[in-house]
Motif scaffolding. Structure first.
Motif, PDB file in Angstrom:
ATOM      1  N   SER A  99       0.837  -1.203   0.000  1.00 51.37           N
ATOM      2  CA  SER A  99       0.000   0.000   0.000  1.00 51.37           C
ATOM      3  C   SER A  99       0.866   1.245   0.000  1.00 51.37           C
ATOM      4  O   SER A  99       0.525   2.262  -0.618  1.00 51.37           O
ATOM      5  CB  SER A  99      -0.943  -0.007   1.205  1.00 51.37           C
TER       6      SER A  99
ATOM      7  N   ILE B   9      -4.782   7.604  -0.347  1.00 52.17           N
ATOM      8  CA  ILE B   9      -4.795   6.744   0.846  1.00 52.17           C
ATOM      9  C   ILE B   9      -3.916   7.314   1.953  1.00 52.17           C
ATOM     10  O   ILE B   9      -4.227   7.191   3.122  1.00 52.17           O
ATOM     11  CB  ILE B   9      -4.434   5.282   0.536  1.00 52.17           C
TER      12      ILE B   9
ATOM     13  N   GLY C 291      -4.410   5.518   5.161  1.00 52.75           N
ATOM     14  CA  GLY C 291      -4.604   4.329   4.333  1.00 52.75           C
ATOM     15  C   GLY C 291      -3.538   3.282   4.561  1.00 52.75           C
ATOM     16  O   GLY C 291      -3.831   2.085   4.679  1.00 52.75           O
TER      17      GLY C 291
END
Length: 234
Positions: A22, A34, A38
């Protein structure tokens, strides 16, 4: 034991692929939005999902510091400690390899220049934090993480909800310490990406073994002394 080690390999693989992935693939693009939250959620969700999926097989450690903490806390046999750590590191490195293969599929992507979600201090800290600040953050946050794990998995606790609490704790830890060290609290996670960056990431990797392991042991000792009713005669 073979199934438990396979579970630790898979769980740690997912943690590094999901959490570091991520950061490397999504957070690198501001338009995806994000950000810090995130990435923090991604790490928490990897632990939460795998704790439910393979936790019943291996205990769901996915982290050498957790294995050490559970051993110090009297919840894990010494004979299984080294095999678990090897499986965790192997899973992390395998995930790092898969992530590197995906990331370099984008023209111009540079593993070294990107940092590849590696942990660092000083000039390699996202916020420029010192070695001492990084050491304190990693020790204290790992200690509290282990205390939460021991508390939520105790016999008197609602253990069915333990993965939720542990995953949320890891999310909070990342919200606190991504600016400081990019958040380790997990030597396997740190190793799994540092090997692909080399140079400074390898040179600073020692801290992200020493601090989480020390923190894990301290957290377990704190729990046993102050909160552990199962091993207390008081």
């Amino acid at each position: 034991m073979k199934k438990a080690l396979a579970a630790e390999f898979i769980g740690t693989f997912w943690l590094v692929l999901g959490g570091c992935g991520s950061a490397v693939l999504a957070a690198a693009f501001p338009q995806l939005g994000i950000g810090l939250l995130g990435v923090s959620l991604a790490f928490g969700l990897t632990v939460l999902t795998m704790a439910y999926a393979v936790g019943p097989v291996s205990g769901g450690h996915f982290n050498p510091a957790v294995s050490v903490g559970l051993w110090v806390g009297g919840r894990f046999p010494a004979a299984s400690l080294l095999p678990y750590v090897i499986a965790q590191v192997a899973g992390a490195v395998a995930a790092g390899g898969v992530l590197a293969l995906i990331a370099t599929g984008k023209p111009g992507f540079d593993l070294v220049a990107s940092g590849f979600a590696s942990n660092g201090y000083g000039e390699h800290s996202p916020g420029g934090y010192s070695l001492l600040a990084a050491l304190v953050a990693e020790v204290v946050l790992t200690a509290l993480f282990i205390l939460i794990i021991l508390g939520t998995t105790a016999k008197r606790a609602a253990t069915a909800m333990a993965p939720m609490a542990i995953g949320l704790a890891l999310t909070l830890i990342h919200l606190i310490s991504i600016p400081v060290t990019n958040t380790s609290v997990n030597p396997a996670r740190s190793t799994g990406v540092a090997l692909f960056v080399g140079g400074w990431a390898i040179e600073q990797l020692w801290l992200f073994w020493v601090a989480p392991v020390v923190g894990g042991a301290l957290g377990a000792l704190l729990y046993r002394v102050t909160l552990d009713e199962e091993n207390s005669r008081a």
